[in-house]
Motif scaffolding. Structure first.
Motif, PDB file in Angstrom:
ATOM      1  N   ASP A  19     -59.904   7.257  48.998  1.00 29.71           N
ATOM      2  CA  ASP A  19     -59.438   6.338  47.965  1.00 29.71           C
ATOM      3  C   ASP A  19     -60.513   5.346  47.570  1.00 29.71           C
ATOM      4  OD1 ASP A  19     -56.945   7.521  48.115  1.00 29.71           O
ATOM      5  OD2 ASP A  19     -55.886   5.606  48.034  1.00 29.71           O
ATOM      6  N   ALA A  20     -61.023   4.662  48.578  1.00 35.52           N
ATOM      7  CA  ALA A  20     -61.983   3.592  48.316  1.00 35.52           C
ATOM      8  C   ALA A  20     -63.259   4.149  47.696  1.00 35.52           C
ATOM      9  CB  ALA A  20     -62.298   2.849  49.619  1.00 35.52           C
ATOM     10  N   ILE A  21     -63.722   5.275  48.186  1.00 31.85           N
ATOM     11  CA  ILE A  21     -64.949   5.863  47.644  1.00 31.85           C
ATOM     12  C   ILE A  21     -64.763   6.197  46.166  1.00 31.85           C
ATOM     13  CG2 ILE A  21     -66.476   7.872  47.746  1.00 31.85           C
ATOM     14  CD1 ILE A  21     -65.961   7.952  50.773  1.00 31.85           C
ATOM     15  N   ALA A  22     -63.647   6.832  45.857  1.00 35.54           N
ATOM     16  CA  ALA A  22     -63.394   7.203  44.468  1.00 35.54           C
ATOM     17  C   ALA A  22     -63.350   5.963  43.582  1.00 35.54           C
ATOM     18  CB  ALA A  22     -62.087   7.982  44.373  1.00 35.54           C
ATOM     19  N   ALA A  23     -62.608   4.955  44.033  1.00 33.64           N
ATOM     20  CA  ALA A  23     -62.484   3.740  43.238  1.00 33.64           C
ATOM     21  C   ALA A  23     -63.849   3.108  43.013  1.00 33.64           C
ATOM     22  CB  ALA A  23     -61.534   2.764  43.932  1.00 33.64           C
ATOM     23  N   ARG A  24     -64.640   3.013  44.096  1.00 38.32           N
ATOM     24  CA  ARG A  24     -65.946   2.386  43.988  1.00 38.32           C
ATOM     25  C   ARG A  24     -66.885   3.167  43.074  1.00 38.32           C
ATOM     26  NH1 ARG A  24     -68.889  -1.485  46.901  1.00 38.32           N
ATOM     27  NH2 ARG A  24     -66.770  -2.146  47.377  1.00 38.32           N
ATOM     28  N   ALA A  25     -66.772   4.476  43.115  1.00 43.24           N
ATOM     29  CA  ALA A  25     -67.656   5.297  42.293  1.00 43.24           C
ATOM     30  C   ALA A  25     -67.158   5.399  40.856  1.00 43.24           C
ATOM     31  CB  ALA A  25     -67.776   6.698  42.916  1.00 43.24           C
ATOM     32  N   GLY A  26     -65.995   4.808  40.588  1.00 48.68           N
ATOM     33  CA  GLY A  26     -65.443   4.880  39.239  1.00 48.68           C
ATOM     34  C   GLY A  26     -65.036   6.295  38.864  1.00 48.68           C
ATOM     35  N   VAL A  27     -64.414   6.956  39.805  1.00 51.44           N
ATOM     36  CA  VAL A  27     -64.138   8.384  39.674  1.00 51.44           C
ATOM     37  C   VAL A  27     -62.742   8.649  40.196  1.00 51.44           C
ATOM     38  CG1 VAL A  27     -64.650  10.430  41.059  1.00 51.44           C
ATOM     39  CG2 VAL A  27     -66.435   9.422  39.663  1.00 51.44           C
ATOM     40  N   SER A  28     -62.149   9.695  39.741  1.00 53.60           N
ATOM     41  CA  SER A  28     -60.804  10.015  40.200  1.00 53.60           C
ATOM     42  C   SER A  28     -60.837  10.565  41.618  1.00 53.60           C
ATOM     43  CB  SER A  28     -60.174  11.041  39.265  1.00 53.60           C
ATOM     44  OG  SER A  28     -59.026  11.593  39.848  1.00 53.60           O
ATOM     45  N   ARG A  29     -59.761  10.279  42.345  1.00 53.50           N
ATOM     46  CA  ARG A  29     -59.675  10.755  43.710  1.00 53.50           C
ATOM     47  C   ARG A  29     -59.791  12.283  43.772  1.00 53.50           C
ATOM     48  NH1 ARG A  29     -55.848  10.613  47.687  1.00 53.50           N
ATOM     49  NH2 ARG A  29     -54.265  11.085  46.185  1.00 53.50           N
ATOM     50  N   THR A  30     -59.169  12.918  42.809  1.00 55.52           N
ATOM     51  CA  THR A  30     -59.206  14.376  42.751  1.00 55.52           C
ATOM     52  C   THR A  30     -60.639  14.894  42.720  1.00 55.52           C
ATOM     53  OG1 THR A  30     -57.223  14.144  41.401  1.00 55.52           O
ATOM     54  CG2 THR A  30     -58.183  16.338  41.587  1.00 55.52           C
ATOM     55  N   THR A  31     -61.478  14.188  41.981  1.00 53.47           N
ATOM     56  CA  THR A  31     -62.857  14.637  41.840  1.00 53.47           C
ATOM     57  C   THR A  31     -63.596  14.613  43.172  1.00 53.47           C
ATOM     58  OG1 THR A  31     -62.831  13.722  39.622  1.00 53.47           O
ATOM     59  CG2 THR A  31     -64.972  14.270  40.558  1.00 53.47           C
ATOM     60  N   VAL A  32     -63.343  13.589  43.969  1.00 51.66           N
ATOM     61  CA  VAL A  32     -63.979  13.550  45.285  1.00 51.66           C
ATOM     62  C   VAL A  32     -63.576  14.776  46.087  1.00 51.66           C
ATOM     63  CG1 VAL A  32     -64.190  12.262  47.441  1.00 51.66           C
ATOM     64  CG2 VAL A  32     -64.064  11.042  45.267  1.00 51.66           C
ATOM     65  N   TYR A  33     -62.282  15.082  46.090  1.00 52.99           N
ATOM     66  CA  TYR A  33     -61.819  16.238  46.863  1.00 52.99           C
ATOM     67  C   TYR A  33     -62.376  17.546  46.301  1.00 52.99           C
ATOM     68  CZ  TYR A  33     -58.549  13.656  49.766  1.00 52.99           C
ATOM     69  OH  TYR A  33     -58.010  12.824  50.700  1.00 52.99           O
ATOM     70  N   LYS A  34     -62.789  17.520  45.051  1.00 54.03           N
ATOM     71  CA  LYS A  34     -63.363  18.734  44.480  1.00 54.03           C
ATOM     72  C   LYS A  34     -64.688  19.072  45.151  1.00 54.03           C
ATOM     73  CE  LYS A  34     -63.186  21.492  40.665  1.00 54.03           C
ATOM     74  NZ  LYS A  34     -62.124  21.758  39.664  1.00 54.03           N
ATOM     75  N   TRP A  35     -65.423  18.072  45.558  1.00 52.89           N
ATOM     76  CA  TRP A  35     -66.783  18.290  46.049  1.00 52.89           C
ATOM     77  C   TRP A  35     -66.899  18.180  47.554  1.00 52.89           C
ATOM     78  CZ3 TRP A  35     -69.880  20.474  42.715  1.00 52.89           C
ATOM     79  CH2 TRP A  35     -69.615  20.303  41.348  1.00 52.89           C
TER      80      TRP A  35
END
Lengths: 188, 188
Positions: A19-35
């Motif tokens: 959650d925090a990583i996605a928010a900080r990167a300005g990116v959707s949570r889904t996108t983090v899980y994609k990679w």
DNA sequence: CATATACTGTACATCGTGTCCAGTAATATG
DNA sequence: CATATTACTGGACACGATGTACAGTATATG
């Protein structure tokens, strides 16, 4: 995203969830899980990404100098860059997810241990390092205090730590004739 | 309940949450919270409870023997009892809750470091330990490899580890005249 | 009998994880 | 131009764990 993970790890090694990583990167949570499959995977890649060039050591030194330098660079790395916080977070994650632990060993610890063992082998060839030395044990004794202090913080990671480690360990590593740095200066 | 925490820690240092501890102890979750503020607090008390008698060391030994014995007892403690798993779980919890980290340092690490420093001071008085030795650094170098292997498992916690640590460290700790155990037997 | 103490069981709000899905925007390929 | 492919969005969901609240039970002790 790796930057975000590093920042968050710095601000508190625990607060680096997906959650925090996605928010900080300005990116959707889904996108983090994609990679990446998990937050730990992001932390690990962030760590390796930023420290790929910290493995080698200058070759034109005595073994004693080379080992001290190597430890000194590790100390500054984990103390003055996000690497330390990332490593703390990963170590915590490794308890309870053995794959994280294996990744730390294979991709972080092992290459560094190999580098130090190579220095010791080179030193043995030069007659600076004792024959019959247990290289694995020596690598443990040299590295462990740094991770120990990183994890528990019972003593600070000072610039003097590498010299202090060497002061205790070098006499047991050096060939007996080598007295070049056997007697450390306790007053300094 | 402390037994339950120890058992659960053994079965996977991560799976020892308040829920699991309560279930294992055959007790309501509410009851656990009545006595401890968090799962980490239960783990800590469980750890300290079971290891209160592992601090002292037999006094009638040479310093070299006493240090080796001390490390050997720590190795068997963290390898063959729940203490190791509890310590791993607590260390993980300490990343992200600094109070846990402080508790580990104050209630676990510090007393053991003190015991070893006391051995070193006694050894210095007997002429077995070098004058000017940095006791804190020596304690770090002696203890750290055990925690290092406990946390990362890159090498096993063998019965020989204490002797291997001492083989590297003792020459840097001993008074220069003391050669009693300086040359370890690499063939064994 | 009355009270204090320990415990139970449930419910609740909250948070983080990991997955799923429908929809959008950009890019490359026919 | 039409059409896939690719990367991303954002919302929803199930799940599990945390920590708190509350009403009720059992058991000693005055």
């Amino acid at each position: 995203m790796l930057d975000a993970a590093a920042e968050l790890a710095l601000e508190g090694a625990a607060g680096a969830g997906v959650d925090a990583i996605a928010a900080r990167a300005g990116v959707s949570r889904t996108t983090v899980y994609k990679w990446w499959p998990s937050a730990a995977a992001v932390l690990l890649e962030g760590l390796l990404e930023r420290t790929r060039d910290t493995l080698e050591s200058p070759a034109s030194e005595t073994t004693h100098e080379a080992l001290t330098d190597y430890l000194a660079r590790l100390v500054t790395l984990v103390r003055d860059t996000p690497a330390g916080a990332l490593l703390r977070g990963l170590t915590a994650a490794s308890v309870g997810d053995s794959r994280v632990g294996l990744a730390i060993v294979d991709e972080w610890l092992a290459p560094r241990r190999s580098a130090v063992v190579a220095l010791l082998v080179r030193g043995a060839g030069r007659g600076e390092v004792r024959f019959g030395l247990d290289y694995e044990a020596a690598a443990d004794v040299l590295f462990a205090p740094i991770y120990y202090r990183l994890m528990y913080g019972h003593q600070p990671l000072t610039d003097r730590l590498p010299a202090e480690i060497m002061a205790v360990c070098w006499p047991g590593i050096a060939a007996s004739e080598d007295l070049s740095a056997q007697a450390p200066n306790p007053a300094d």
